[in-house]
Design an enzyme around this catalytic site. Structure first.
Site, PDB file in Angstrom:
ATOM      1  N   GLU A   6      -4.199  35.782  17.616  1.00  0.00           N
ATOM      2  CA  GLU A   6      -3.200  35.597  16.554  1.00  0.00           C
ATOM      3  C   GLU A   6      -3.286  36.670  15.474  1.00  0.00           C
ATOM      4  O   GLU A   6      -2.270  37.092  14.915  1.00  0.00           O
ATOM      5  CB  GLU A   6      -3.337  34.212  15.908  1.00  0.00           C
ATOM      6  CG  GLU A   6      -2.791  33.066  16.761  1.00  0.00           C
ATOM      7  CD  GLU A   6      -3.804  32.501  17.756  1.00  0.00           C
ATOM      8  OE1 GLU A   6      -4.817  33.175  18.034  1.00  0.00           O
ATOM      9  OE2 GLU A   6      -3.577  31.377  18.253  1.00  0.00           O
ATOM     10  N   ALA A  56       1.579  30.323  21.804  1.00  0.00           N
ATOM     11  CA  ALA A  56       2.833  29.770  21.305  1.00  0.00           C
ATOM     12  C   ALA A  56       3.957  30.718  21.730  1.00  0.00           C
ATOM     13  O   ALA A  56       3.707  31.888  22.025  1.00  0.00           O
ATOM     14  CB  ALA A  56       2.773  29.682  19.787  1.00  0.00           C
ATOM     15  N   GLY A 108      -2.364  29.779  21.281  1.00  0.00           N
ATOM     16  CA  GLY A 108      -2.111  28.363  21.500  1.00  0.00           C
ATOM     17  C   GLY A 108      -2.624  27.889  22.859  1.00  0.00           C
ATOM     18  O   GLY A 108      -2.997  26.725  23.021  1.00  0.00           O
ATOM     19  N   GLU A 165      -6.069  27.179  22.477  1.00  0.00           N
ATOM     20  CA  GLU A 165      -6.162  25.937  21.692  1.00  0.00           C
ATOM     21  C   GLU A 165      -5.904  24.708  22.561  1.00  0.00           C
ATOM     22  O   GLU A 165      -6.487  23.649  22.330  1.00  0.00           O
ATOM     23  CB  GLU A 165      -5.202  26.003  20.500  1.00  0.00           C
ATOM     24  CG  GLU A 165      -5.674  27.011  19.452  1.00  0.00           C
ATOM     25  CD  GLU A 165      -4.650  27.252  18.356  1.00  0.00           C
ATOM     26  OE1 GLU A 165      -3.517  27.646  18.685  1.00  0.00           O
ATOM     27  OE2 GLU A 165      -4.977  27.039  17.172  1.00  0.00           O
TER      28      GLU A 165
HETATM   29  N1  3HC Z   1       5.746  34.251  23.459  1.00  0.00           N
HETATM   30  C1  3HC Z   1       6.924  34.720  23.902  1.00  0.00           C
HETATM   31  N2  3HC Z   1       7.039  35.725  24.794  1.00  0.00           N
HETATM   32  C2  3HC Z   1       5.904  36.269  25.246  1.00  0.00           C
HETATM   33  C3  3HC Z   1       4.637  35.837  24.832  1.00  0.00           C
HETATM   34  C4  3HC Z   1       4.575  34.779  23.888  1.00  0.00           C
HETATM   35  N3  3HC Z   1       3.423  34.291  23.449  1.00  0.00           N
HETATM   36  N4  3HC Z   1       3.700  36.577  25.454  1.00  0.00           N
HETATM   37  C5  3HC Z   1       4.361  37.433  26.244  1.00  0.00           C
HETATM   38  N5  3HC Z   1       5.685  37.251  26.128  1.00  0.00           N
HETATM   39  C6  3HC Z   1       6.744  37.960  26.856  1.00  0.00           C
HETATM   40  C7  3HC Z   1       6.771  39.455  26.526  1.00  0.00           C
HETATM   41  O1  3HC Z   1       7.544  39.709  25.373  1.00  0.00           O
HETATM   42  C8  3HC Z   1       7.374  40.035  27.778  1.00  0.00           C
HETATM   43  O2  3HC Z   1       8.757  39.851  27.702  1.00  0.00           O
HETATM   44  P1  3HC Z   1       9.764  40.935  28.342  1.00  0.00           P
HETATM   45  O3  3HC Z   1       9.433  40.992  29.796  1.00  0.00           O
HETATM   46  O4  3HC Z   1      11.098  40.413  28.005  1.00  0.00           O
HETATM   47  O5  3HC Z   1       9.439  42.240  27.645  1.00  0.00           O
HETATM   48  C9  3HC Z   1       6.845  39.125  28.881  1.00  0.00           C
HETATM   49  O6  3HC Z   1       6.429  37.917  28.232  1.00  0.00           O
HETATM   50  C10 3HC Z   1       5.657  39.696  29.629  1.00  0.00           C
HETATM   51  O7  3HC Z   1       4.686  40.101  28.682  1.00  0.00           O
HETATM   52  P2  3HC Z   1       3.850  41.457  28.856  1.00  0.00           P
HETATM   53  O8  3HC Z   1       4.757  42.573  29.186  1.00  0.00           O
HETATM   54  O9  3HC Z   1       2.985  41.573  27.658  1.00  0.00           O
HETATM   55  O10 3HC Z   1       3.013  41.088  30.166  1.00  0.00           O
HETATM   56  P3  3HC Z   1       1.539  41.456  30.557  1.00  0.00           P
HETATM   57  O11 3HC Z   1       1.338  40.878  31.883  1.00  0.00           O
HETATM   58  O12 3HC Z   1       1.265  42.896  30.316  1.00  0.00           O
HETATM   59  O13 3HC Z   1       0.594  40.684  29.500  1.00  0.00           O
HETATM   60  C11 3HC Z   1      -0.179  38.817  28.202  1.00  0.00           C
HETATM   61  C12 3HC Z   1       0.529  39.303  29.480  1.00  0.00           C
HETATM   62  C13 3HC Z   1      -1.622  39.291  28.197  1.00  0.00           C
HETATM   63  C14 3HC Z   1      -0.101  37.331  28.164  1.00  0.00           C
HETATM   64  C15 3HC Z   1       0.558  39.434  26.979  1.00  0.00           C
HETATM   65  O14 3HC Z   1       1.931  39.171  27.098  1.00  0.00           O
HETATM   66  C16 3HC Z   1       0.119  38.908  25.647  1.00  0.00           C
HETATM   67  O15 3HC Z   1      -0.889  39.329  25.127  1.00  0.00           O
HETATM   68  N6  3HC Z   1       0.925  37.997  25.058  1.00  0.00           N
HETATM   69  C17 3HC Z   1       0.737  37.530  23.705  1.00  0.00           C
HETATM   70  C18 3HC Z   1      -0.388  36.567  23.576  1.00  0.00           C
HETATM   71  C19 3HC Z   1      -0.456  36.065  22.159  1.00  0.00           C
HETATM   72  O16 3HC Z   1      -0.393  36.810  21.207  1.00  0.00           O
HETATM   73  N7  3HC Z   1      -0.626  34.758  22.025  1.00  0.00           N
HETATM   74  C20 3HC Z   1      -0.742  34.157  20.726  1.00  0.00           C
HETATM   75  C21 3HC Z   1       0.609  33.732  20.251  1.00  0.00           C
HETATM   76  S1  3HC Z   1       0.550  33.100  18.613  1.00  0.00           S
HETATM   77  C22 3HC Z   1      -0.021  31.518  18.802  1.00  0.00           C
HETATM   78  O17 3HC Z   1      -0.340  31.120  19.862  1.00  0.00           O
HETATM   79  C23 3HC Z   1      -0.053  30.680  17.559  1.00  0.00           C
HETATM   80  C24 3HC Z   1      -0.775  29.407  17.769  1.00  0.00           C
HETATM   81  O18 3HC Z   1      -2.092  29.519  17.286  1.00  0.00           O
HETATM   82  C25 3HC Z   1      -0.107  28.265  17.088  1.00  0.00           C
END
Ligand code: 3HC
Length: 678
Positions: A125, A63, A102, A105
């Site tokens: 998450e 998400a 997400g 998912e």
């Molecule tokens: N939403 C918004 N922005 C995000 C994001 C997300 N899910 N994931 C990454 N970003 C942004 C980062 O903030 C960063 O922004 P910036 O350049 O302005 O600092 C940019 O994307 C690049 O991210 P990274 O520096 O972390 O890049 P990497 O290549 O090192 O890693 C990744 C990529 C493995 C995808 C890592 O970003 C990550 O782990 N992201 C989060 C994944 C996550 O937690 N997903 C679950 C979200 S909650 C959800 O999905 C709820 C659902 O169940 C309803």
């Protein structure tokens, strides 16, 4: 605005493509585009199957976290995914990069999942203080069973494609360079067959047959999840997948998800997610700064610290030359590195081949000349300005021009160290935390002359070696130890006023730290820096050393230790402290746990404010990053500065005043103007 989702026809297969850099987060426009594309596929009789894939570095990484806490704009993710799963035409997820949260998912709602071998899938998450909120906790156990689902949902770590295939999360692995074509071919083989829906799967019955599974799992994770709300909610949700109908399970998941989303833990952990990424950026260093290639690293000192530092680079495939003064110290140091790797291999986290590979990159030496062609040399010798200056003078003579010279000092003046060289622009601090191969934090100390390209290079490198870096200016103790000293001052003072030392430790344990200051003292050794003269006693620590209470290694320090290193408070120590306080004329009194907590933590916040005022940290969230990764500050409170905001900065100010402790103007001003640091 153009949609991030486009479609392409390949015969009777509709390929739905997301292009939403950098990580294809499932923001509103992506969700709307996906829903429309599915509608398009269903409405068009000539489309007989659908493939969903992403452009760029990754499949949907979850998400869009930046939308959290804002008013929702539809369609929401659950309804988008339900529309996808309801299709009678087969929908195939074609996965590369990381299918997270997400994104995973989305894959679960598709009828089939194919991936390239380098892909990873996961539900992280919990790391944001949440659980999956688009039926992940309900579809996953129905697809792969509760036993396989639990570590994914509760631990939050992604698994490689091969493992995902093994547990049934993926149907098939396809060619690394032919994902789209292979996915289309796969989809065509499924046309005309009844579609399998994860929500209708039966694998979750393993949790019904073996209901103890959940308690066993919870017990096995007890240490890791202590204090965190989300992992327990995650276990509850997976359990519900075995006990409730799909619709009721989804409702249960939603209830748990919404409660977590509104709580302080998730707010704190989402703050941390962005704080960690912000900390890697330096405001006045342009993004496109040309980096210095780091192909070879030198480490001076093969002791515990030097060895640990070297391992970071070896593990990342970067050759290291390690220098010692004497052959036996060098042999001992390289032996410890090998042993550490072998222990990792024994735990199954490394292959014997990888151990040999890492060790093959290590060159031990007794000669400075062998460091000449290093691109970066990190010094980890004795903490003495004189010694460090001598080392840097020598390095400056020997190491090629343009190479970076770093000190691992934990409190010395990096600017003064730089004066020993003719290249102060190439000097900076790289403060690793012990054990340096394990601890995540790297405090990067920016000298007044440190060049932009040097800083940018080290920040980039820190990510490559798996560290979380934060920049500190030059000040005694930098960010972390400077704040620690304020906590330690109060811990000692509290003992003198009558607080029991085990209560001081307990307060911090209850707060969520892995250890209190006196446990920590026992572990590190109380005799560190002791003058070894039992007749000279000016501090409680010296009083303990005088009677041989050197810490855990002696079986007694502040605490008494049994063979299994279980600790019990010591009457002898209590008496020593009371005698010492009497000698100093300090009256003893009962001190409440609230006072202990406030006196330990509020002065740290005040010091953090001073650090900001002096420009020693770029932003308050950098301080949070330092304390969470270097000192065990509980992640679910967001770090000291975020935590102080949740307590209320005005309350912190009043607390400090109540105890007669200093309040900086900066803290007072922030408290009076909105109560926020950044
Ligand atoms: N939403 C918004 N922005 C995000 C994001 C997300 N899910 N994931 C990454 N970003 C942004 C980062 O903030 C960063 O922004 P910036 O350049 O302005 O600092 C940019 O994307 C690049 O991210 P990274 O520096 O972390 O890049 P990497 O290549 O090192 O890693 C990744 C990529 C493995 C995808 C890592 O970003 C990550 O782990 N992201 C989060 C994944 C996550 O937690 N997903 C679950 C979200 S909650 C959800 O999905 C709820 C659902 O169940 C309803």
């Amino acid at each position: 605005m153009t949609s991030p989702i486009r479609t392409e026809r390949h015969d009777n297969v509709l390929v739905v493509i997301s292009d939403n850099p950098p990580v294809n987060a499932l923001g509103q426009a992506v969700r709307a585009g996906l829903k429309d594309a599915i509608g398009e596929a269903l409405a068009d009789d000539s489309v007989e199957a659908v493939v969903i894939r992403c452009d760029g570095q990754t499949f949907f990484a979850g998400a869009d976290i930046t939308e959290f806490g804002k008013p929702p704009v539809g369609p929401n993710l659950p309804e988008t995914l339900d529309a996808m799963e309801a299709s009678d035409k087969p929908v195939v997820a074609a996965i590369h990069g990381t299918a997270l949260g997400g994104g995973c998912e989305v894959a679960l709602a598709c009828h089939y999942r194919v991936a390239v071998p380098s892909a990873k899938l996961g539900l992280p998450e919990v790391k944001l203080g949440l659980i999956p909120g688009a039926a992940g906790t309900q579809r996953l156990p129905r697809l792969v069973g509760a036993e396989s689902a639990l570590p994914l949902v509760v631990g939050g770590n992604p698994i490689p494609a091969k493992k995902a295939e093994k547990i049934g999360l993926l149907d098939v692995l396809v060619g690394e360079d032919s994902l789209e074509a292979d996915a289309i071919a796969f989809a065509k083989t499924k046309i005309g067959q009844p579609v399998p829906r994860s929500s209708e799967g039966k694998e979750n019955e393993d949790g019904v047959r073996d209901p103890d599974l959940f308690d066993r799992f919870r017990a096995s994770q007890a240490r890791r999840i202590r204090g965190f709300d989300a992992p327990n909610a995650a276990i509850e949700a997976v359990k519900a997948a075995g006990e409730l109908s799909y619709a009721d399970g989804v409702a249960k998941e939603r209830e748990l998800f919404m409660k977590l989303m509104g709580g302080t833990q998730s707010a704190a952990m989402r703050h941390y997610f962005f704080a960690e990424r912000a900390a890697n950026k330096i405001d006045d260093v342009p993004k496109d700064t040309q980096l210095i290639p780091i192909k070879k690293v030198g480490v001076i000192g093969a002791g515990t610290m030097g060895g640990g530092i070297a391992m970071n680079f070896l593990s990342a495939g970067i050759p290291v030359t390690i220098l010692e003064m004497a052959q036996d110290a060098l042999d001992r140091g390289t032996g410890v590195i090998r042993k550490n790797y072998e222990n990792t291999a024994k735990k199954g986290r490394m292959s014997a081949e990888q151990v040999d590979q890492a060790m093959g990159l290590l060159t031990p030496t007794l000669s400075y000349d062998d460091l000449a062609d290093c691109d970066l040399v990190i010094e980890a010798v004795y903490e003495s300005m004189e010694v460090k200056k001598e080392v840097f003078g020598k390095l400056d003579e020997v190491v090629k021009q343009g190479a970076i010279l770093a000190s691992n000092t934990s409190y010395l003046d990096v600017d003064e160290i730089a004066t020993a060289t003719k290249r102060p622009g190439y000097v900076l601090g790289m403060h690793f935390f012990s054990p340096a191969n394990v601890m995540k934090l790297l405090e990067v100390v920016r000298g007044k002359e440190t060049r932009h390209d040097v800083l940018a290079t080290v920040m980039k490198l820190s990510k490559k070696i798996g560290k979380v870096a934060a920049v500190s200016g030059v000040c005694p103790g930098f960010i972390g130890n400077r704040m620690l000293s304020k906590r330690q001052e109060q811990a000692n003072e509290l003992l003198m006023e009558g607080a029991n030392y085990w209560e001081v430790d307990e307060v911090l344990l209850d707060f969520g730290f892995p250890m209190g200051p006196f446990q920590m003292g026992d572990l590190a050794g109380i005799d560190i820096g002791w003058h070894r003269d039992p007749s000279k006693v000016t501090t409680i620590r010296e009083a303990l050393c005088a009677v041989g209470r050197f810490g855990q290694k002696a079986g007694k320090g502040f605490y008494d230790y049994d063979e299994a290193r279980n600790r019990t408070p010591s009457d002898e120590v209590k008496q020593i402290i009371a005698d010492f306080a009497a000698k100093e004329g300090k009256p003893q009194r009962e001190i409440s746990k609230d006072e202990i907590r406030e006196r330990l933590l509020y002065p740290m916040v005040n010091e953090g404010a001073l650090i900001l005022e002096e420009g020693m940290a770029q932003r308050a969230s950098d301080i949070d990053v330092v304390w969470i990764n270097g000192y065990g500050w509980p992640l679910y409170t967001g770090g000291p500065m975020f935590w102080a905001q949740t307590v209320g900065l005005d309350k912190v100010v009043t607390g400090l005043e109540r105890y007669g402790l200093p309040v900086s103007n900066y803290l007072r001003t922030k408290a009076e103007n909105g109560g926020k640091f950044d």
